[in-house]
Design an enzyme around this catalytic site. Structure first.
Site, PDB file in Angstrom:
ATOM      1  N   GLY A 156       0.851  -1.192   0.000  1.00 17.51           N
ATOM      2  CA  GLY A 156       0.000   0.000   0.000  1.00 17.51           C
ATOM      3  C   GLY A 156       0.881   1.235   0.000  1.00 17.51           C
ATOM      4  O   GLY A 156       2.054   1.181  -0.389  1.00 17.51           O
ATOM      5  N   ILE A 238       6.299  -3.256  11.061  1.00 20.15           N
ATOM      6  CA  ILE A 238       5.733  -1.955  11.472  1.00 20.15           C
ATOM      7  C   ILE A 238       4.231  -1.946  11.216  1.00 20.15           C
ATOM      8  O   ILE A 238       3.609  -0.887  11.211  1.00 20.15           O
ATOM      9  CB  ILE A 238       6.396  -0.766  10.732  1.00 20.15           C
ATOM     10  CG1 ILE A 238       6.274  -0.916   9.205  1.00 20.15           C
ATOM     11  CG2 ILE A 238       7.847  -0.600  11.144  1.00 20.15           C
ATOM     12  CD1 ILE A 238       6.533   0.384   8.450  1.00 20.15           C
ATOM     13  N   ALA A 239       3.653  -3.155  10.977  1.00 18.43           N
ATOM     14  CA  ALA A 239       2.247  -3.210  10.560  1.00 18.43           C
ATOM     15  C   ALA A 239       1.318  -3.296  11.767  1.00 18.43           C
ATOM     16  O   ALA A 239       0.764  -2.289  12.216  1.00 18.43           O
ATOM     17  CB  ALA A 239       2.048  -4.385   9.615  1.00 18.43           C
ATOM     18  N   ARG A 240       1.143  -4.479  12.308  1.00 22.20           N
ATOM     19  CA  ARG A 240       0.286  -4.692  13.471  1.00 22.20           C
ATOM     20  C   ARG A 240       0.771  -5.931  14.198  1.00 22.20           C
ATOM     21  O   ARG A 240       1.266  -6.874  13.557  1.00 22.20           O
ATOM     22  CB  ARG A 240      -1.168  -4.971  13.050  1.00 22.20           C
ATOM     23  CG  ARG A 240      -2.053  -3.770  12.846  1.00 22.20           C
ATOM     24  CD  ARG A 240      -2.366  -3.054  14.160  1.00 22.20           C
ATOM     25  NE  ARG A 240      -3.166  -1.854  13.950  1.00 22.20           N
ATOM     26  CZ  ARG A 240      -2.670  -0.657  13.641  1.00 22.20           C
ATOM     27  NH1 ARG A 240      -1.376  -0.470  13.495  1.00 22.20           N
ATOM     28  NH2 ARG A 240      -3.473   0.391  13.488  1.00 22.20           N
ATOM     29  N   GLU A 269      -0.048  -6.042  22.509  1.00 22.51           N
ATOM     30  CA  GLU A 269       0.628  -4.859  23.047  1.00 22.51           C
ATOM     31  C   GLU A 269      -0.344  -4.044  23.920  1.00 22.51           C
ATOM     32  O   GLU A 269      -1.553  -4.101  23.692  1.00 22.51           O
ATOM     33  CB  GLU A 269       1.220  -4.015  21.905  1.00 22.51           C
ATOM     34  CG  GLU A 269       0.185  -3.365  21.005  1.00 22.51           C
ATOM     35  CD  GLU A 269       0.813  -2.667  19.795  1.00 22.51           C
ATOM     36  OE1 GLU A 269       1.642  -3.276  19.099  1.00 22.51           O
ATOM     37  OE2 GLU A 269       0.434  -1.512  19.552  1.00 22.51           O
ATOM     38  N   HIS A 287       5.494   1.001  19.346  1.00 25.33           N
ATOM     39  CA  HIS A 287       4.465   1.458  18.379  1.00 25.33           C
ATOM     40  C   HIS A 287       4.554   2.970  18.135  1.00 25.33           C
ATOM     41  O   HIS A 287       3.610   3.718  18.401  1.00 25.33           O
ATOM     42  CB  HIS A 287       3.061   1.055  18.876  1.00 25.33           C
ATOM     43  CG  HIS A 287       2.053   0.999  17.765  1.00 25.33           C
ATOM     44  ND1 HIS A 287       0.972   0.143  17.759  1.00 25.33           N
ATOM     45  CD2 HIS A 287       1.964   1.692  16.604  1.00 25.33           C
ATOM     46  CE1 HIS A 287       0.254   0.324  16.658  1.00 25.33           C
ATOM     47  NE2 HIS A 287       0.847   1.260  15.934  1.00 25.33           N
ATOM     48  N   ILE A 288       5.719   3.380  17.607  1.00 25.19           N
ATOM     49  CA  ILE A 288       5.962   4.821  17.417  1.00 25.19           C
ATOM     50  C   ILE A 288       6.219   5.187  15.959  1.00 25.19           C
ATOM     51  O   ILE A 288       6.718   6.276  15.677  1.00 25.19           O
ATOM     52  CB  ILE A 288       7.144   5.306  18.285  1.00 25.19           C
ATOM     53  CG1 ILE A 288       8.421   4.485  18.006  1.00 25.19           C
ATOM     54  CG2 ILE A 288       6.792   5.273  19.765  1.00 25.19           C
ATOM     55  CD1 ILE A 288       9.696   5.093  18.600  1.00 25.19           C
TER      56      ILE A 288
HETATM   57  C1  8YV Z   1      -1.143   5.007  15.388  1.00 23.37           C
HETATM   58  C2  8YV Z   1      -0.961   3.230  13.581  1.00 23.37           C
HETATM   59  O1  8YV Z   1      -0.257   5.771  16.108  1.00 23.37           O
HETATM   60  O2  8YV Z   1      -2.097   4.638  12.088  1.00 23.37           O
HETATM   61  C3  8YV Z   1      -1.934   3.495  12.503  1.00 23.37           C
HETATM   62  O3  8YV Z   1      -2.566   2.543  12.031  1.00 23.37           O
HETATM   63  O4  8YV Z   1      -0.659   2.125  13.860  1.00 23.37           O
HETATM   64  C4  8YV Z   1      -0.318   4.351  14.318  1.00 23.37           C
HETATM   65  O5  8YV Z   1       0.037   5.349  13.402  1.00 23.37           O
HETATM   66  C5  8YV Z   1      -1.858   4.110  16.327  1.00 23.37           C
HETATM   67  O6  8YV Z   1      -2.725   3.255  15.679  1.00 23.37           O
HETATM   68  C6  8YV Z   1      -2.681   4.913  17.340  1.00 23.37           C
HETATM   69  O7  8YV Z   1      -3.495   5.833  16.690  1.00 23.37           O
END
Ligand code: 8YV
Length: 321
Positions: A156, A238-240, A269, A287-288
């Site tokens: 994406g 960096i996804a989930r 998390e 998660h930054i």
């Molecule tokens: C957010 C993220 O900081 O946008 C997303 O999907 O994972 C991060 O950018 C987090 O989800 C909290 O809003």
């Protein structure tokens, strides 16, 4: 509608609250208390809109208990906390916050890749512990970024941003796997070649995960996939959380099935699998990836804009349903 009522369920920028207050009656949570679901439902009584931040689960049970709710605006591009079909069935608009975080998140993906491949945190811990007494030819030798093969799973907007950085900035060969193949013009811009999942895993020197989380993408990377990767390879997520089987990854890192991993997201998390904390060859961040002030402000403003537009009878800017 007279003045709409909006709940902002986590602490956000005061200037964003001030903007929303010009148009709506606003309840906030600037103490940033993590509400349980019953607490969230209680706070949502009489509310027409809510700004969520990605951690609040919006499902049929909550929607049934909150009949005045018309829109949920997520301050995140990912929206696996939303049951969108249930929201559609309940007549509730769902919005996310795409685009504004793409480049910042791609920057971070690259930073985490480089920190992982070049063993930056592991070597820093060694230095801070006072263990550095002399130079040696192979001390903290890592793997090269330039000229290597970068495999991106999930192509994406953020995946494409990472591909451009890799191909144009570091002369990497970029291969990718995605549900659908990119248009040729986008493939050319990213200098990226479409491959199967198994080819990506066996060929890439660095594997970067940027796929959205869903039941289908749960444990996209588990024991079998880790076994396909090169023993010198790095994995970056960096996804989930949940895209990777964290227990299997900790075993692979311990056994050196792969060389190293960089993780910004974790299953369950903010808890982190204890076995990941026990291995040295992993870089861990909380998660930054989207965390720069301009980007977080843009995300909050986009969520606010969605609420304000929709509750004044205009189309939402970034609707999901
Ligand atoms: C957010 C993220 O900081 O946008 C997303 O999907 O994972 C991060 O950018 C987090 O989800 C909290 O809003």
């Amino acid at each position: 509608m007279s003045r709409p009522k909006i709940l902002i369920s986590r602490a956000v920028f005061p200037e964003v609250i001030a903007r929303v207050e010009q148009f709506a009656d606003v309840q906030t949570n600037q103490d940033d208390v993590l509400w349980t679901k019953p607490e969230l439902i209680a706070r949502l009584q009489g509310m027409n809109g809510v700004l969520t931040t990605g951690g609040e689960r919006i499902d049929a049970e909550l929607l049934a208990a909150c009949p005045d709710l018309k829109i949920c605006a997520n301050m995140a591009v990912g929206y696996n906390n939303f049951d969108v079909p249930a929201m559609t069935a309940a007549g509730v608009k769902a919005t996310n916050a795409p685009d504004v975080l793409t480049e910042t998140t791609a920057d971070f993906g690259f930073a985490l890749l480089m920190a992982t491949a070049r063993r930056m945190t592991e070597s820093e811990h060694y230095l801070r512990a006072g263990l550095w007494t002399k130079w040696s030819y192979d001390m903290f030798a890592g793997s090269d970024i330039h000229g290597s093969t970068l495999g991106i799973m999930g192509m994406g907007r953020i995946g494409q941003g990472i591909a451009r950085r890799g191909a144009h900035g570091f002369g990497m060969r970029v291969i990718y796997h995605n549900r659908s193949r990119l248009e040729p013009v986008l493939e050319a811009q990213c200098k990226a070649q479409y491959v199967s999942k198994s080819e990506l895993l066996t060929t890439a020197d660095h594997v970067m995960l940027v796929v959205p989380y869903s039941a289908e993408s749960h444990h996209t990377i588990g024991e079998a996939e880790l076994a396909l990767m090169k023993p010198t390879a790095t994995l970056v997520n960096i996804a989930r959380g949940g895209i990777v089987d964290d227990a299997a990854l900790a075993r692979a890192l311990k056994n050196r099935t792969i060389a190293a991993a960089g993780l910004d997201v974790f299953e369950g998390e903010p808890r982190v699998h204890p076995d990941l904390l026990g291995v040295p060859n992993v870089v861990l961040t909380p998660h930054i990836a989207s965390a720069t002030i301009p980007t977080r402000l843009a995300m909050a403003n986009l969520a606010a804009d969605n609420l304000l537009a929709f509750l004044s009878g205009k189309p939402a800017l970034t609707p999901l349903n």
